[in-house]
Enzyme design. Structure first.
Site, mmCIF file in Angstrom:
data_model
loop_
_atom_site.group_PDB
_atom_site.id
_atom_site.type_symbol
_atom_site.label_atom_id
_atom_site.label_comp_id
_atom_site.label_asym_id
_atom_site.label_seq_id
_atom_site.Cartn_x
_atom_site.Cartn_y
_atom_site.Cartn_z
ATOM 1 N N LYS A 14 0.843 -1.215 0.000
ATOM 2 C CA LYS A 14 0.000 0.000 0.000
ATOM 3 C C LYS A 14 0.871 1.256 0.000
ATOM 4 C CE LYS A 14 -2.273 -1.151 3.796
ATOM 5 N NZ LYS A 14 -1.657 -2.463 4.125
ATOM 6 N N ARG A 90 -10.357 0.448 7.691
ATOM 7 C CA ARG A 90 -9.950 -0.912 8.058
ATOM 8 C C ARG A 90 -11.089 -1.686 8.699
ATOM 9 N NH1 ARG A 90 -4.151 0.124 8.365
ATOM 10 N NH2 ARG A 90 -3.123 -1.847 8.783
ATOM 11 N N ARG A 129 11.701 -6.313 5.984
ATOM 12 C CA ARG A 129 11.710 -4.896 6.385
ATOM 13 C C ARG A 129 12.028 -4.754 7.870
ATOM 14 N NH1 ARG A 129 6.330 -1.738 5.479
ATOM 15 N NH2 ARG A 129 5.715 -3.340 6.954
ATOM 16 N N ARG A 135 11.309 -1.651 11.981
ATOM 17 C CA ARG A 135 9.913 -1.269 12.265
ATOM 18 C C ARG A 135 9.354 -2.208 13.335
ATOM 19 N NH1 ARG A 135 4.828 -0.211 8.132
ATOM 20 N NH2 ARG A 135 3.340 -1.271 9.474
ATOM 21 N N ARG A 146 -1.322 -9.255 13.203
ATOM 22 C CA ARG A 146 -1.769 -8.272 12.189
ATOM 23 C C ARG A 146 -2.549 -8.988 11.086
ATOM 24 N NH1 ARG A 146 3.810 -5.624 10.756
ATOM 25 N NH2 ARG A 146 2.698 -4.419 9.170
#
Ligand code: AP5
Ligand code: MG
Length: 197
Positions: A14, A90, A129, A135, A146
């Site tokens: 996204k 969401r 990542r 992160r 998630r």
């Protein structure tokens, strides 16, 4: 004006495709995840609250998220170019709120770009990542939650937008440029709008 939602699971691209969209179509961008991470980095009260949800991979409450978006929308819509909504809505209540808020500003949602990526690839991308950038929610345990939260609370929006004739499915694997070409093709078919560059 062109208002788009970029929709998809965690790690589906996204943010990556939003950067291409805002550049090529001259749009504004709001990533609710980035807004919240900014608050966490600044150590604000909102950031502290958001961190307690984000670090576990849970969604922050709808009412709070909708209020944040409501506050930001006038600036985002002011020049009439349009907005890419990344990570919002969401939940169904968030989708209903977005419709009402856009209506309040005399505009509407033109399409929902659904990035479709197989789950193993999502996990690989996020773990990579996490290792590269640190992160905080890109660790194995949080990624698992998630994805569960996505399936339970966010994926139902696909059907919601399909029924409104606004869902545009995009194959989200392959090279970033190829995916963007697919997106541009869908936007043109659905809205008649082409990239400005
Ligand atoms: P948010 O920040 O929105 O995170 P997310 O949905 O989990 O998605 P990501 O940002 O991880 O992935 P992305 O789809 O943007 O993909 P990206 O381009 O980065 O939300 C974080 C948290 O904030 C939520 O869990 C929740 O707690 C809270 N929150 C946010 N919005 C909320 C809301 N509306 N309501 C309630 N709570 C909310 O790509 C991922 C990786 O893959 C990158 O490293 C990228 O370089 C790489 N990549 C991209 N494209 C490709 C490709 N084609 N091939 C290979 N690698 C690729
Ligand atoms: Mg993102």
């Amino acid at each position: 004006m062109l208002n788009l939602v970029i929709f998809g699971a965690p790690g589906s691209g996204k943010g990556t495709q939003s950067a291409r969209l805002i550049d090529s179509y001259g749009l504004h961008h709001i990533s609710t995840g980035e807004v919240l991470r900014g608050e966490i980095a600044r150590g604000t009260e909102l950031g502290k609250l958001a961190d307690s949800y984000i670090s576990k991979g849970n969604l922050i409450p709808d009412e709070l998220m909708i209020r944040i978006l409501d506050d930001m929308l006038p600036t985002l819509l002011a020049d009439g170019k349009g907005v890419v909504f990344d990570g919002f809505p969401r939940t169904i209540p968030q989708a209903e709120a977005l419709e009402q808020l856009l209506l309040k500003h005399g505009t509407e949602l033109h399409g929902v770009l659904g990035l479709e990526v197989p789950e193993p690839e999502l996990v690989t991308r996020m773990l990579k990542r996490g290792a590269e950038t640190g992160r905080a929610d890109d660790n194995e345990e949080t990624i698992k939650n998630r994805l569960n939260v996505y399936h339970a609370q966010t994926q139902p929006l696909q059907n919601y937008y399909q029924q409104k004739g606004k869902y545009l499915p995009i194959e989200g694997t392959g090279v970033v440029d190829e995916i963007f070409t697919r997106i541009a093709t869908h936007i043109e078919k659905h809205t008649g709008q082409r990239p400005r560059k």
